[in-house]
Design an enzyme around this catalytic site. Structure first.
Site, mmCIF file in Angstrom:
data_model
loop_
_atom_site.group_PDB
_atom_site.id
_atom_site.type_symbol
_atom_site.label_atom_id
_atom_site.label_comp_id
_atom_site.label_asym_id
_atom_site.label_seq_id
_atom_site.Cartn_x
_atom_site.Cartn_y
_atom_site.Cartn_z
ATOM 1 N N ASN A 8 0.867 -1.188 0.000
ATOM 2 C CA ASN A 8 0.000 0.000 0.000
ATOM 3 C C ASN A 8 0.902 1.236 0.000
ATOM 4 O OD1 ASN A 8 -1.775 2.058 0.532
ATOM 5 N ND2 ASN A 8 -2.263 1.402 2.629
ATOM 6 N N TRP A 9 0.995 1.890 -1.148
ATOM 7 C CA TRP A 9 1.915 3.022 -1.279
ATOM 8 C C TRP A 9 1.352 4.315 -0.678
ATOM 9 C CZ3 TRP A 9 3.871 2.421 -7.081
ATOM 10 C CH2 TRP A 9 4.546 1.201 -7.191
ATOM 11 N N LYS A 10 0.112 4.279 -0.263
ATOM 12 C CA LYS A 10 -0.544 5.461 0.344
ATOM 13 C C LYS A 10 -0.324 6.700 -0.517
ATOM 14 C CE LYS A 10 -0.008 3.391 4.829
ATOM 15 N NZ LYS A 10 -0.068 3.550 6.251
ATOM 16 N N HIS A 96 -9.689 1.166 5.092
ATOM 17 C CA HIS A 96 -8.404 1.360 5.772
ATOM 18 C C HIS A 96 -8.618 2.302 6.954
ATOM 19 C CE1 HIS A 96 -4.272 2.504 6.536
ATOM 20 N NE2 HIS A 96 -3.909 1.435 5.853
ATOM 21 N N GLU A 98 -6.948 4.667 8.057
ATOM 22 C CA GLU A 98 -6.700 6.092 7.771
ATOM 23 C C GLU A 98 -7.933 6.719 7.131
ATOM 24 O OE1 GLU A 98 -3.034 5.514 5.644
ATOM 25 O OE2 GLU A 98 -2.058 4.967 7.529
ATOM 26 N N GLU A 168 -5.647 -5.081 10.477
ATOM 27 C CA GLU A 168 -4.639 -4.043 10.682
ATOM 28 C C GLU A 168 -4.911 -3.319 12.002
ATOM 29 O OE1 GLU A 168 -2.683 -2.863 6.732
ATOM 30 O OE2 GLU A 168 -4.279 -1.450 7.157
ATOM 31 N N GLY A 174 2.243 2.085 10.851
ATOM 32 C CA GLY A 174 3.203 3.182 10.722
ATOM 33 C C GLY A 174 3.885 3.541 12.022
ATOM 34 N N SER A 213 3.215 -2.329 10.347
ATOM 35 C CA SER A 213 4.664 -2.376 10.566
ATOM 36 C C SER A 213 5.303 -3.701 10.150
ATOM 37 C CB SER A 213 5.005 -2.025 12.019
ATOM 38 O OG SER A 213 4.576 -0.701 12.298
ATOM 39 N N GLY A 234 2.652 -1.232 4.346
ATOM 40 C CA GLY A 234 2.678 0.199 4.048
ATOM 41 C C GLY A 234 4.098 0.667 3.815
ATOM 42 N N GLY A 235 4.693 1.274 4.846
ATOM 43 C CA GLY A 235 6.014 1.898 4.749
ATOM 44 C C GLY A 235 7.059 1.079 4.005
HETATM 45 C C1 PEP Z 1 -0.988 0.133 6.112
HETATM 46 O O1 PEP Z 1 -1.241 1.298 6.208
HETATM 47 O O2 PEP Z 1 -1.746 -0.602 5.431
HETATM 48 C C2 PEP Z 1 0.177 -0.384 6.818
HETATM 49 C C3 PEP Z 1 0.153 -1.629 7.174
HETATM 50 O O3 PEP Z 1 1.207 0.495 7.071
HETATM 51 P P1 PEP Z 1 2.650 0.177 7.733
HETATM 52 O O4 PEP Z 1 3.151 -1.093 7.114
HETATM 53 O O5 PEP Z 1 3.506 1.358 7.386
HETATM 54 O O6 PEP Z 1 2.428 0.029 9.204
#
Ligand code: PEP
Length: 254
Positions: A8-10, A96, A98, A168, A174, A213, A234-235
């Site tokens: 997920n590149w957000k 999600h 967010e 999640e 994050g 994470s 994500g990250g």
């Molecule tokens: C996400 O937002 O879907 C996610 C899992 O982010 P991160 O891996 O950065 O915690």
């Protein structure tokens, strides 16, 4: 079950940056990985079609990060399921945390989005997860049950591959605080149980991703768990080397 890793590149990457990330990923990932792991990337709206042009004909799939549920019309700034389909998407992330927290998306909206995606033949990656406060007050399973039941209300599936669920925990996104494999497994097993109530025999083959994470060094411990069938990343999906390492480390334990 064949695991699934989705990046997920957000709200990151310009068109040029997105293209260079996906091209690098295709070069790094050995072709044999796709026999054992399904891989998708979820760029922002503006990068969907450019990225699709690069991955089309490869086993890497395209996911959107959001969608609007109306078919078309005066909805300035929104993007429909048909638009996603025509841009090359097979998946779309829905619900999600967010979107729920920053943009006020309700369970009802998440349900409308899941329905619209299903009707169009796109596969929802439905995100559920509790906040730290909810976990600390012992409400984790209650929250998960509510989010799942409302998101999937009236949603029929004919095959297990028509739905992906991502657990999640909001406190792990994050933050660098990953859920332990056993914390995640406990919730995944509960999600599987709810899905069994809804989809009977299909539930055992619905892929349940963990997100929060995930990094190259913690993914193996997670995907070794019985009900963890991959990761929403994500990250660590923003660097080709890290994302590729997550895919490769997954493949080594399945
Ligand atoms: C996400 O937002 O879907 C996610 C899992 O982010 P991160 O891996 O950065 O915690």
């Amino acid at each position: 079950m064949k695991p699934f890793i989705c990046g997920n590149w957000k709200m990151h990457k310009t068109v040029e940056e997105a293209l260079s990330l996906v091209k690098e990923l295709l070069v790094i990932l050995p072709h044999t990985v796709y026999e054992k792991v399904d891989v998708a990337v979820a760029p922002s709206f503006t990068n969907l079609y450019p990225v699709y042009q690069v991955i089309s004909g490869t086993p890497v799939a395209l996911s959107a990060q959001n969608v609007y549920f109306e078919k078309e019309g005066a909805f300035t700034g929104e993007v429909s399921v048909d638009m996603l389909k025509s841009a090359g998407c097979s998946y779309c992330i829905v619900g999600h945390s967010e979107r729920r927290r920053i943009f006020g998306e309700t369970d009802e909206w998440v349900n409308l989005k899941v329905r619209a995606l299903k009707d169009a033949g796109l596969i929802p990656i439905l995100c559920v997860g509790e906040t730290l406060e909810e976990r600390e007050s012992g409400k984790t399973l209650e929250v998960i049950e509510r989010q799942l039941n409302s998101a999937l209300e009236g949603v029929d599936i004919r095959g297990a591959d028509e739905l992906v669920v991502a657990y999640e925990p909001v406190w792990a996104i994050g933050t660098g605080k990953v859920a332990t494999p056993s914390q995640a497994q406990e919730v995944h097993a509960f999600i599987r149980q709810i899905l069994e109530g809804l989809y009977k025999d299909l539930a055992k083959d619905i892929r349940l991703l963990y997100g929060g994470s995930v990094k190259p060094d913690n993914v193996s411990g997670l995907v070794k768990e019985r009900d963890i069938d991959g990761a929403l990343v994500g990250g660590a999906s923003l660097k080709a080397q890290d994302f590729a390492a997550i895919v490769i480390n997954t493949l080594e334990v399945v």
